[in-house]
Write a protein that holds these residues in place. Sequence first.
Motif, PDB file in Angstrom:
ATOM      1  N   PHE A  55       0.821  -1.220   0.000  1.00  0.00           N
ATOM      2  CA  PHE A  55       0.000   0.000   0.000  1.00  0.00           C
ATOM      3  C   PHE A  55       0.850   1.263   0.000  1.00  0.00           C
ATOM      4  O   PHE A  55       0.416   2.311  -0.455  1.00  0.00           O
ATOM      5  CB  PHE A  55      -1.002  -0.008   1.170  1.00  0.00           C
ATOM      6  N   TYR A  56       2.094   1.169   0.510  1.00  0.00           N
ATOM      7  CA  TYR A  56       2.980   2.340   0.504  1.00  0.00           C
ATOM      8  C   TYR A  56       3.224   2.849  -0.931  1.00  0.00           C
ATOM      9  O   TYR A  56       3.476   4.028  -1.130  1.00  0.00           O
ATOM     10  CB  TYR A  56       4.341   1.963   1.094  1.00  0.00           C
ATOM     11  N   ASN A  57       3.222   1.924  -1.895  1.00  0.00           N
ATOM     12  CA  ASN A  57       3.603   2.326  -3.263  1.00  0.00           C
ATOM     13  C   ASN A  57       2.408   2.689  -4.146  1.00  0.00           C
ATOM     14  O   ASN A  57       2.585   3.086  -5.293  1.00  0.00           O
ATOM     15  CB  ASN A  57       4.385   1.186  -3.937  1.00  0.00           C
ATOM     16  N   LEU A  58       1.199   2.557  -3.601  1.00  0.00           N
ATOM     17  CA  LEU A  58       0.019   2.773  -4.449  1.00  0.00           C
ATOM     18  C   LEU A  58      -0.120   4.198  -4.993  1.00  0.00           C
ATOM     19  O   LEU A  58      -0.677   4.382  -6.086  1.00  0.00           O
ATOM     20  CB  LEU A  58      -1.251   2.352  -3.710  1.00  0.00           C
ATOM     21  N   PRO A  59       0.352   5.222  -4.270  1.00  0.00           N
ATOM     22  CA  PRO A  59       0.204   6.574  -4.831  1.00  0.00           C
ATOM     23  C   PRO A  59       0.837   6.724  -6.209  1.00  0.00           C
ATOM     24  O   PRO A  59       0.436   7.608  -6.975  1.00  0.00           O
ATOM     25  CB  PRO A  59       0.902   7.469  -3.795  1.00  0.00           C
ATOM     26  N   GLU A  60       1.787   5.864  -6.549  1.00  0.00           N
ATOM     27  CA  GLU A  60       2.451   5.998  -7.858  1.00  0.00           C
ATOM     28  C   GLU A  60       1.712   5.229  -8.964  1.00  0.00           C
ATOM     29  O   GLU A  60       2.179   5.167 -10.102  1.00  0.00           O
ATOM     30  CB  GLU A  60       3.893   5.482  -7.776  1.00  0.00           C
ATOM     31  N   THR A  61       0.575   4.625  -8.661  1.00  0.00           N
ATOM     32  CA  THR A  61      -0.155   3.840  -9.661  1.00  0.00           C
ATOM     33  C   THR A  61      -0.489   4.687 -10.890  1.00  0.00           C
ATOM     34  O   THR A  61      -1.011   5.802 -10.762  1.00  0.00           O
ATOM     35  CB  THR A  61      -1.504   3.332  -9.065  1.00  0.00           C
ATOM     36  N   ASN A  62      -0.215   4.112 -12.064  1.00  0.00           N
ATOM     37  CA  ASN A  62      -0.657   4.765 -13.300  1.00  0.00           C
ATOM     38  C   ASN A  62      -2.076   4.272 -13.588  1.00  0.00           C
ATOM     39  O   ASN A  62      -2.282   3.096 -13.884  1.00  0.00           O
ATOM     40  CB  ASN A  62       0.297   4.381 -14.439  1.00  0.00           C
ATOM     41  N   THR A  63      -3.022   5.160 -13.478  1.00  0.00           N
ATOM     42  CA  THR A  63      -4.428   4.729 -13.524  1.00  0.00           C
ATOM     43  C   THR A  63      -5.040   4.823 -14.928  1.00  0.00           C
ATOM     44  O   THR A  63      -6.259   4.705 -15.077  1.00  0.00           O
ATOM     45  CB  THR A  63      -5.273   5.591 -12.558  1.00  0.00           C
ATOM     46  N   ALA A  64      -4.194   4.984 -15.952  1.00  0.00           N
ATOM     47  CA  ALA A  64      -4.728   5.172 -17.315  1.00  0.00           C
ATOM     48  C   ALA A  64      -5.660   4.023 -17.716  1.00  0.00           C
ATOM     49  O   ALA A  64      -6.698   4.248 -18.356  1.00  0.00           O
ATOM     50  CB  ALA A  64      -3.568   5.293 -18.299  1.00  0.00           C
ATOM     51  N   TYR A  65      -5.325   2.788 -17.290  1.00  0.00           N
ATOM     52  CA  TYR A  65      -6.138   1.628 -17.702  1.00  0.00           C
ATOM     53  C   TYR A  65      -7.570   1.740 -17.167  1.00  0.00           C
ATOM     54  O   TYR A  65      -8.512   1.239 -17.779  1.00  0.00           O
ATOM     55  CB  TYR A  65      -5.483   0.304 -17.263  1.00  0.00           C
ATOM     56  N   ILE A  66      -7.730   2.403 -16.015  1.00  0.00           N
ATOM     57  CA  ILE A  66      -9.095   2.549 -15.464  1.00  0.00           C
ATOM     58  C   ILE A  66      -9.898   3.508 -16.347  1.00  0.00           C
ATOM     59  O   ILE A  66     -11.051   3.234 -16.710  1.00  0.00           O
ATOM     60  CB  ILE A  66      -9.038   3.069 -14.009  1.00  0.00           C
ATOM     61  N   PHE A  67      -9.248   4.595 -16.757  1.00  0.00           N
ATOM     62  CA  PHE A  67      -9.959   5.560 -17.604  1.00  0.00           C
ATOM     63  C   PHE A  67     -10.200   4.988 -19.000  1.00  0.00           C
ATOM     64  O   PHE A  67     -11.218   5.281 -19.627  1.00  0.00           O
ATOM     65  CB  PHE A  67      -9.210   6.897 -17.625  1.00  0.00           C
ATOM     66  N   ASP A  68      -9.264   4.132 -19.474  1.00  0.00           N
ATOM     67  CA  ASP A  68      -9.494   3.466 -20.772  1.00  0.00           C
ATOM     68  C   ASP A  68     -10.762   2.616 -20.690  1.00  0.00           C
ATOM     69  O   ASP A  68     -11.610   2.634 -21.575  1.00  0.00           O
ATOM     70  CB  ASP A  68      -8.316   2.546 -21.134  1.00  0.00           C
ATOM     71  N   TYR A  69     -10.864   1.870 -19.590  1.00  0.00           N
ATOM     72  CA  TYR A  69     -12.054   1.026 -19.421  1.00  0.00           C
ATOM     73  C   TYR A  69     -13.325   1.880 -19.359  1.00  0.00           C
ATOM     74  O   TYR A  69     -14.314   1.600 -20.038  1.00  0.00           O
ATOM     75  CB  TYR A  69     -11.933   0.161 -18.152  1.00  0.00           C
ATOM     76  N   LEU A  70     -13.265   2.954 -18.563  1.00  0.00           N
ATOM     77  CA  LEU A  70     -14.470   3.794 -18.401  1.00  0.00           C
ATOM     78  C   LEU A  70     -14.857   4.456 -19.716  1.00  0.00           C
ATOM     79  O   LEU A  70     -16.042   4.635 -20.008  1.00  0.00           O
ATOM     80  CB  LEU A  70     -14.249   4.840 -17.303  1.00  0.00           C
ATOM     81  N   ALA A  71     -13.853   4.788 -20.519  1.00  0.00           N
ATOM     82  CA  ALA A  71     -14.150   5.438 -21.801  1.00  0.00           C
ATOM     83  C   ALA A  71     -14.890   4.475 -22.726  1.00  0.00           C
ATOM     84  O   ALA A  71     -15.726   4.886 -23.538  1.00  0.00           O
ATOM     85  CB  ALA A  71     -12.858   5.918 -22.448  1.00  0.00           C
ATOM     86  N   LYS A  72     -14.575   3.179 -22.569  1.00  0.00           N
ATOM     87  CA  LYS A  72     -15.230   2.186 -23.449  1.00  0.00           C
ATOM     88  C   LYS A  72     -16.596   1.749 -22.927  1.00  0.00           C
ATOM     89  O   LYS A  72     -17.389   1.141 -23.641  1.00  0.00           O
ATOM     90  CB  LYS A  72     -14.320   0.949 -23.580  1.00  0.00           C
ATOM     91  N   LEU A  73     -16.834   2.038 -21.657  1.00  0.00           N
ATOM     92  CA  LEU A  73     -18.084   1.585 -21.036  1.00  0.00           C
ATOM     93  C   LEU A  73     -19.273   2.323 -21.662  1.00  0.00           C
ATOM     94  O   LEU A  73     -19.188   3.528 -21.916  1.00  0.00           O
ATOM     95  CB  LEU A  73     -18.013   1.891 -19.528  1.00  0.00           C
ATOM     96  N   ASP A  74     -20.329   1.584 -21.893  1.00  0.00           N
ATOM     97  CA  ASP A  74     -21.551   2.170 -22.438  1.00  0.00           C
ATOM     98  C   ASP A  74     -21.939   3.420 -21.616  1.00  0.00           C
ATOM     99  O   ASP A  74     -22.103   3.329 -20.396  1.00  0.00           O
ATOM    100  CB  ASP A  74     -22.654   1.097 -22.345  1.00  0.00           C
TER     101      ASP A  74
END
Length: 449
Positions: free
Chosen positions: A49-68
């Motif tokens: 959990f210490y390293n989570l702030p560095e997560t690249n979250t682009a994949y989440i937005f890619d998914y949301l962009a494709k969501l109906d």
Amino acid sequence: MLGYQYYNLLSSAHLVSALPLQKIYAAQEQINSAHQEILADRQADVLGFYNLPETNTAYIFDYLAKLDARFDTMVVLGIGGSALGNKALYSALKTEAELPKKLFVYDNVDPIFLDEVLQEINLDTTVFNVITKSGTTAETMAGYMILVDLVKRKYPNDFQKRIIITTDREKGFLRQVIKQEGYQSFVVPDNVGGRFSVLTDVGLVSSAFTGIDIAALLKGAGDMRDSCLTPDVFNNPAYLNGLIHFLYYRQGKNISVMMPYSNALYDFADWYRQLWAESLGKRHDLKGREIFVGQTPVKALGTTDQHSQVQLYTEGPNDKVFTFLTVERFKHDYTIPNLHPDREEVSYLGDRKLSELLNAERFATEIALTKAGRPNCNLVFPQIDAYHLGQFIMLYEIQTVFAGKLLHINPLDQPGVEAGKIATYALMGKAGFEKERAEIEQYKKDRGV
Ligand code: PA5
């Protein structure tokens, strides 16, 4: 930055309940060794959990962009660490920002609760997010089977796009289901325990879906993490808070009350309750000796519980340490109209802000507790937003692990929860639990049930 007011916990001579600073200095060796253990754990990659702030979250937005785009509601099916963070973030921010999309968290197996969720949502525009790290938890799997069955029957041609699964990267039954059915999936990382996982896909996906600013959330968490890296407790708020709670616990303060003066933050007290209870409530120390430790976390709501709990808190057993959560600036506020200017019973309230009354009552409770010798501190949110919630989450995750180290227990396991899960499997007749089933039958026979 979150503000910390430890004034009523530390040093000042006139505060009867305050810890003398010498106690903190005397704990230096314990602090150093707890810090070294945390560094070793990070090296061994068990405190992900210490390293989570560095997560690249682009994949989440890619998914949301494709969501109906019609999907305006998400229902999370999960429990414990797979639910409480999602719920806390949504309830904190839905009132402050007008979040464009809705979230429901079904975290029980109560049929009426399920019925209520189903009444509230429109199935056509809802996506279901099944979250379980193990992929075996009975409560979540029961919800999954009911709701996925419902969705499959109603939408036989496009049910896949209405279901997402968040689970271990490789292991577990649900990984196989994902492969078979082609569901969108997200990951609960191996090196992050359930109750520490709100900043992984567990909490990020539902938060991003509803419109919460997850970049700000991670930024807040990162800034707090960076303020909590030094072994100097006076410059490390998580360590200082953990140490203070530990020292008070050793003095018989067996209960830690978290009392937000904000309805929006109330579910965060719930999140804290799980984190503190499940991480620190342990029978054995690291050497396997029986020690039965843990401070019981309790949640209370200001001002509501001033008319329910505060009598006990000020005059009952002096076995508690209190943390208030205060909000400085509320996004919405009301001015109380001076409806009866000539009546002294109520005219003092006229033309004052509701938030002013709320925070005055918080301070009044602090004064009452302090006068009664009850240790208390105050955590101040300049405002409720994703950034400060990220800070809060990281503060408490580090504090919890640090307190676990001071107690010489493993804050990352939960053998007591597992015991309950096993008994449920046995009672419900799951294969592989025949021995436990026989023990339960004996238990029932002994009690004549
Ligand atoms: O913190 C924990 O590990 C637990 O509270 C789990 O989150 C909870 O038991 C749910 O487990 P799972 O995500 O495997 O369904």
